[in-house]
Design an enzyme around this catalytic site. Structure first.
Site, mmCIF file in Angstrom:
data_model
loop_
_atom_site.group_PDB
_atom_site.id
_atom_site.type_symbol
_atom_site.label_atom_id
_atom_site.label_comp_id
_atom_site.label_asym_id
_atom_site.label_seq_id
_atom_site.Cartn_x
_atom_site.Cartn_y
_atom_site.Cartn_z
ATOM 1 N N TRP A 102 0.829 -1.135 0.087
ATOM 2 C CA TRP A 102 -0.027 -0.072 0.040
ATOM 3 C C TRP A 102 0.885 1.213 -0.005
ATOM 4 O O TRP A 102 0.536 2.313 -0.837
ATOM 5 C CB TRP A 102 -1.042 -0.143 1.173
ATOM 6 C CG TRP A 102 -1.822 -1.133 1.142
ATOM 7 C CD1 TRP A 102 -1.813 -2.330 2.191
ATOM 8 C CD2 TRP A 102 -2.595 -1.664 0.089
ATOM 9 N NE1 TRP A 102 -2.716 -3.375 1.734
ATOM 10 C CE2 TRP A 102 -3.110 -3.095 0.532
ATOM 11 C CE3 TRP A 102 -3.110 -1.087 -0.970
ATOM 12 C CZ2 TRP A 102 -4.152 -3.745 -0.326
ATOM 13 C CZ3 TRP A 102 -4.050 -1.818 -1.760
ATOM 14 C CH2 TRP A 102 -4.579 -3.108 -1.356
ATOM 15 N N ASP A 169 -0.617 6.777 6.767
ATOM 16 C CA ASP A 169 -1.981 5.869 6.431
ATOM 17 C C ASP A 169 -1.861 4.782 7.610
ATOM 18 O O ASP A 169 -1.053 3.852 7.776
ATOM 19 C CB ASP A 169 -1.368 4.896 5.148
ATOM 20 C CG ASP A 169 -2.424 3.997 4.960
ATOM 21 O OD1 ASP A 169 -3.396 3.752 5.599
ATOM 22 O OD2 ASP A 169 -2.477 3.143 3.792
ATOM 23 N N LYS A 193 -10.921 -2.396 9.201
ATOM 24 C CA LYS A 193 -9.863 -2.956 10.012
ATOM 25 C C LYS A 193 -10.535 -3.134 11.255
ATOM 26 O O LYS A 193 -11.116 -4.020 12.075
ATOM 27 C CB LYS A 193 -8.488 -2.580 9.844
ATOM 28 C CG LYS A 193 -8.183 -2.227 8.161
ATOM 29 C CD LYS A 193 -8.061 -3.625 7.686
ATOM 30 C CE LYS A 193 -7.409 -3.401 6.280
ATOM 31 N NZ LYS A 193 -7.212 -4.825 5.378
#
Length: 356
Positions: A102, A169, A193
């Site tokens: 990511w 992030d 999440k």
């Protein structure tokens, strides 16, 4: 049979969140209407959005420090674009730490906006550790990092002290551990999440860093416009925001981030203790960088894979296979996963050892 959900995301959420969300779909706030059909401008939903945004700031300890919280659509991947659009100056540059898939995605998008300096990368070792000892260019407009790497099971334990905005992030470990969140100027995290179902993304931004890029920013990508509209510039993802609010309420009632961190530390100690003790298994990530959210591990002998897979499935465990980039197994231990579920997995690992 009770299921033990190790899915990496969308993932396990507290049972009370499912129950309250289900009731709201049938009849929200005794209105006789479903949460799915009410106006996002209605008094009842505006109250949801306001409380969710306020609770985020409270749980992160950012009250009175100039931060705003937003719930937007598009996933964390859209923030790969929004962050440089809002923060990278015309003709400027940004610094990025490449610690996983990511992070690499964020770097790819930032390169569309200007000079993007990768200060360090662990790609050549399949992202099995967090790079360290790197230098960040002093003239960068911001520094971007990824706090937890879901796929590879690594987590940043320390963050650099820099004289520039820090963007992070935190999609896969937001609200899981205590940090000085005021060290970050922009935090973004996909909900799916630790916070809610897929469909909304949390953005926490220090307002003073905005409006300095010199760029003309399309309205939907402009943090300032979303802040002014109190996260209602367009129709928000109503259900994911409501479920996220319920999860934040659950966390607050539990004792906040300090309380959940103790539980998460216990879960991580239990699974990593067994990985290191059991001669049949080995960890995939560098020990000092192991994630408390995603424990990645491998069998030392793949001949036992079919037996082990049958055993953990029989025990009611779900979502354990590792990402194809790493192989093996990945135990995702997000906030709502109870210690009991980790013990079930450890018991299966020990049973495999005894049965050999």
């Amino acid at each position: 049979m009770k299921k033990h959900n190790y899915s990496a995301g969308p993932c396990i959420l507290p049972q009370e969140v499912f129950e309250k969300s289900a009731q709201a779909i049938l009849n929200f706030n005794d209105s006789g209407l479903s949460l799915l059909e009410i106006s996002h401008r209605s008094k009842d939903f505006v109250a949801v959005m306001d409380e969710a945004r306020t609770l985020v700031i409270e749980l992160l300890g950012l009250e009175g420090k100039g931060y705003s919280a937003l719930f937007l659509a598009g996933g964390a991947s859209l923030e790969f674009i929004m962050a440089p659009y809002n923060l990278m100056k015309e003709g400027g540059k940004a610094a990025y730490l490449d610690s996983g898939t990511w992070a690499a995605g964020a770097i790819k998008e930032a390169k569309l906006f200007g000079d993007t300096v990768v200060v360090a990368s662990s790609k050549d070792e399949n992202y099995n550790h967090i790079p360290k000892g790197y230098a960040v260019p002093a003239d960068a407009d911001y520094f971007h990092c990824t706090s937890n790497n879901t796929i590879f099971g690594t987590q940043m334990k320390e963050f650099p002290a820099l004289d520039m905005p820090i963007v992070c992030d935190m999609s896969s470990d937001i609200f899981s551990r205590q940090l000085d969140f005021s060290k970050f100027d922009l935090i973004y995290a996909g909900a799916q999440k630790n916070m809610g179902p897929a469909g909304t993304t949390l953005i926490v931004v220090k307002e003073e860093i905005l409006g300095k890029s010199g760029r003309i920013i399309p309205s939907m990508l402009d943090y300032t416009k979303h802040i002014k509209a109190e996260s209602m510039y367009n129709t928000p993802p109503v259900f994911p925001v409501y479920a996220s609010l319920l999860t934040l309420q659950w966390l607050k009632n539990l004792g906040g981030i300090a309380a959940i961190e103790k539980i998460n530390n216990a879960k991580a100690a239990l699974i990593y203790g067994e990985i290191d003790r059991n001669p049949l298994f080995k960890g995939a990530a560098a020990v000092k960088d192991r994630s408390n959210m995603n424990a990645t591990f491998l069998l030392n002998d793949e001949a036992y894979a079919a037996t082990f897979d049958a055993m953990w499935k029989a025990a009611g465990i779900s979502g354990l296979p590792g990402h194809r980039s790493v192989g093996g197994y990945r135990a995702s231990m997000y906030n709502a996963l109870p210690l009991e579920s980790v013990q079930v997995l450890v018991d299966v690992m020990q049973a495999l050892e005894k049965g050999i």
